[in-house]
Design a protein around this motif. Sequence first.
Motif, PDB file in Angstrom:
ATOM      1  N   GLY A 133     -35.461   9.402 -18.142  1.00 48.52           N
ATOM      2  CA  GLY A 133     -36.122   9.226 -16.853  1.00 48.52           C
ATOM      3  C   GLY A 133     -37.510   8.637 -17.019  1.00 48.52           C
ATOM      4  N   ASN A 134     -38.279   9.152 -17.985  1.00 50.92           N
ATOM      5  CA  ASN A 134     -39.621   8.624 -18.226  1.00 50.92           C
ATOM      6  C   ASN A 134     -39.594   7.205 -18.785  1.00 50.92           C
ATOM      7  OD1 ASN A 134     -41.243  10.720 -17.294  1.00 50.92           O
ATOM      8  ND2 ASN A 134     -41.106  11.854 -19.208  1.00 50.92           N
ATOM      9  N   LEU A 135     -38.469   6.802 -19.345  1.00 56.87           N
ATOM     10  CA  LEU A 135     -38.312   5.419 -19.792  1.00 56.87           C
ATOM     11  C   LEU A 135     -37.984   4.487 -18.629  1.00 56.87           C
ATOM     12  CD1 LEU A 135     -37.775   3.166 -21.984  1.00 56.87           C
ATOM     13  CD2 LEU A 135     -35.420   4.032 -22.045  1.00 56.87           C
ATOM     14  N   LEU A 136     -37.074   4.929 -17.767  1.00 58.69           N
ATOM     15  CA  LEU A 136     -36.552   4.041 -16.727  1.00 58.69           C
ATOM     16  C   LEU A 136     -37.438   3.953 -15.488  1.00 58.69           C
ATOM     17  CD1 LEU A 136     -32.753   4.976 -16.845  1.00 58.69           C
ATOM     18  CD2 LEU A 136     -33.837   2.910 -17.743  1.00 58.69           C
ATOM     19  N   ILE A 137     -38.096   5.046 -15.134  1.00 58.81           N
ATOM     20  CA  ILE A 137     -38.878   5.047 -13.892  1.00 58.81           C
ATOM     21  C   ILE A 137     -39.998   3.997 -13.918  1.00 58.81           C
ATOM     22  CG2 ILE A 137     -40.468   6.422 -12.481  1.00 58.81           C
ATOM     23  CD1 ILE A 137     -38.645   8.841 -13.038  1.00 58.81           C
ATOM     24  N   PRO A 138     -40.803   3.891 -14.998  1.00 55.17           N
ATOM     25  CA  PRO A 138     -41.824   2.831 -15.003  1.00 55.17           C
ATOM     26  C   PRO A 138     -41.225   1.424 -14.944  1.00 55.17           C
ATOM     27  CG  PRO A 138     -42.297   4.470 -16.687  1.00 55.17           C
ATOM     28  CD  PRO A 138     -40.923   4.755 -16.182  1.00 55.17           C
ATOM     29  N   ILE A 139     -40.081   1.235 -15.611  1.00 59.09           N
ATOM     30  CA  ILE A 139     -39.443  -0.089 -15.585  1.00 59.09           C
ATOM     31  C   ILE A 139     -38.979  -0.421 -14.172  1.00 59.09           C
ATOM     32  CG2 ILE A 139     -37.489  -1.447 -16.449  1.00 59.09           C
ATOM     33  CD1 ILE A 139     -37.652   0.213 -19.029  1.00 59.09           C
ATOM     34  N   TYR A 140     -38.358   0.548 -13.519  1.00 53.65           N
ATOM     35  CA  TYR A 140     -37.906   0.320 -12.140  1.00 53.65           C
ATOM     36  C   TYR A 140     -39.093   0.092 -11.215  1.00 53.65           C
ATOM     37  CZ  TYR A 140     -36.162   1.282  -7.477  1.00 53.65           C
ATOM     38  OH  TYR A 140     -35.883   1.192  -6.128  1.00 53.65           O
ATOM     39  N   ALA A 141     -40.156   0.899 -11.385  1.00 48.81           N
ATOM     40  CA  ALA A 141     -41.335   0.764 -10.526  1.00 48.81           C
ATOM     41  C   ALA A 141     -41.981  -0.610 -10.694  1.00 48.81           C
ATOM     42  CB  ALA A 141     -42.336   1.871 -10.852  1.00 48.81           C
ATOM     43  N   ALA A 142     -42.058  -1.088 -11.932  1.00 48.45           N
ATOM     44  CA  ALA A 142     -42.609  -2.421 -12.159  1.00 48.45           C
ATOM     45  C   ALA A 142     -41.718  -3.488 -11.528  1.00 48.45           C
ATOM     46  CB  ALA A 142     -42.764  -2.675 -13.655  1.00 48.45           C
ATOM     47  N   GLY A 143     -40.413  -3.252 -11.566  1.00 52.65           N
ATOM     48  CA  GLY A 143     -39.480  -4.212 -10.990  1.00 52.65           C
ATOM     49  C   GLY A 143     -39.586  -4.343  -9.483  1.00 52.65           C
ATOM     50  N   VAL A 144     -40.017  -3.280  -8.799  1.00 53.13           N
ATOM     51  CA  VAL A 144     -40.151  -3.349  -7.339  1.00 53.13           C
ATOM     52  C   VAL A 144     -41.575  -3.694  -6.921  1.00 53.13           C
ATOM     53  CG1 VAL A 144     -38.246  -1.752  -6.959  1.00 53.13           C
ATOM     54  CG2 VAL A 144     -40.579  -0.848  -7.127  1.00 53.13           C
TER      55      VAL A 144
END
Length: 267
Positions: free
Chosen positions: A94-105
Amino acid sequence: LTTASSNLAAPVVAGYVIERLSYTAVYVWSAVAPLILSALLFVPAFGIVMKARPRAVRAEAGRTKGAAADFLRDGPMRAVLVASVIISIAWEVGNLLIPIYAAGVGLTPSEIGWVLGSFAAATFIVRFVTPFLLKVVLEWHMIVLSLLLATAAFAVMPLVTTQGAMMGAAFVLGLGLGASLPNMMSLVYLFSPPERIGEAIGLRIMALNLGKSVFPVLAGLLGNWIGAGSTIWCLAAFAASGCGYAGAAARTVLSRMKALRDAKIDG
């Protein structure tokens, strides 16, 4: 609580440093800060505070020997170890994916820092109130609730794109996953023979590190294929399966907890 506090401050500060300076500045600070803290240990005032107390030496008489596999054959302990791994994977991935998703949006580094800080704030709060919660619920109930909240938060996260909404989802996620560690450790101590507690903790840490080594790589590969948001949904399904497993194991775990605590009272 100390770990949760540092997890709250670090991403928020890092986000602003990235915006005001650069990514390089964050990496330089991350390299220098541990060296500064290590140097402080040699300061006499800190040496007095950090001075280790001599440990009492236990007698070896009556020590029970056995293989680590004994813990895996024991139903309640196996349930605790499996649930520990599931929660650890949910936390790390979760801590890996959430920043990536947040940057993507389109969120900025400082906004992403506040999202991660919201998660850490929730872990701080829930760990602070856990002793009070355990007066009305049992540890295993907290584990089931942790996985349920994690499932809900992961399911909602890919549906939101604003900082406030993501902070809310991250806060719910932190409430769930943050409550897990104290309760897991309590159950490991409860289910382990007194002379094999260290062995049980070591087996738990080994299983957690194995999960942390494998699943982030798999999540990265999956995210590269279907995107970070869809991978978070897969993580929601993973947490839901863990919640189902914890629910199915509840009867066995709770029966053992009751038997051990009744025996302690009778003794």
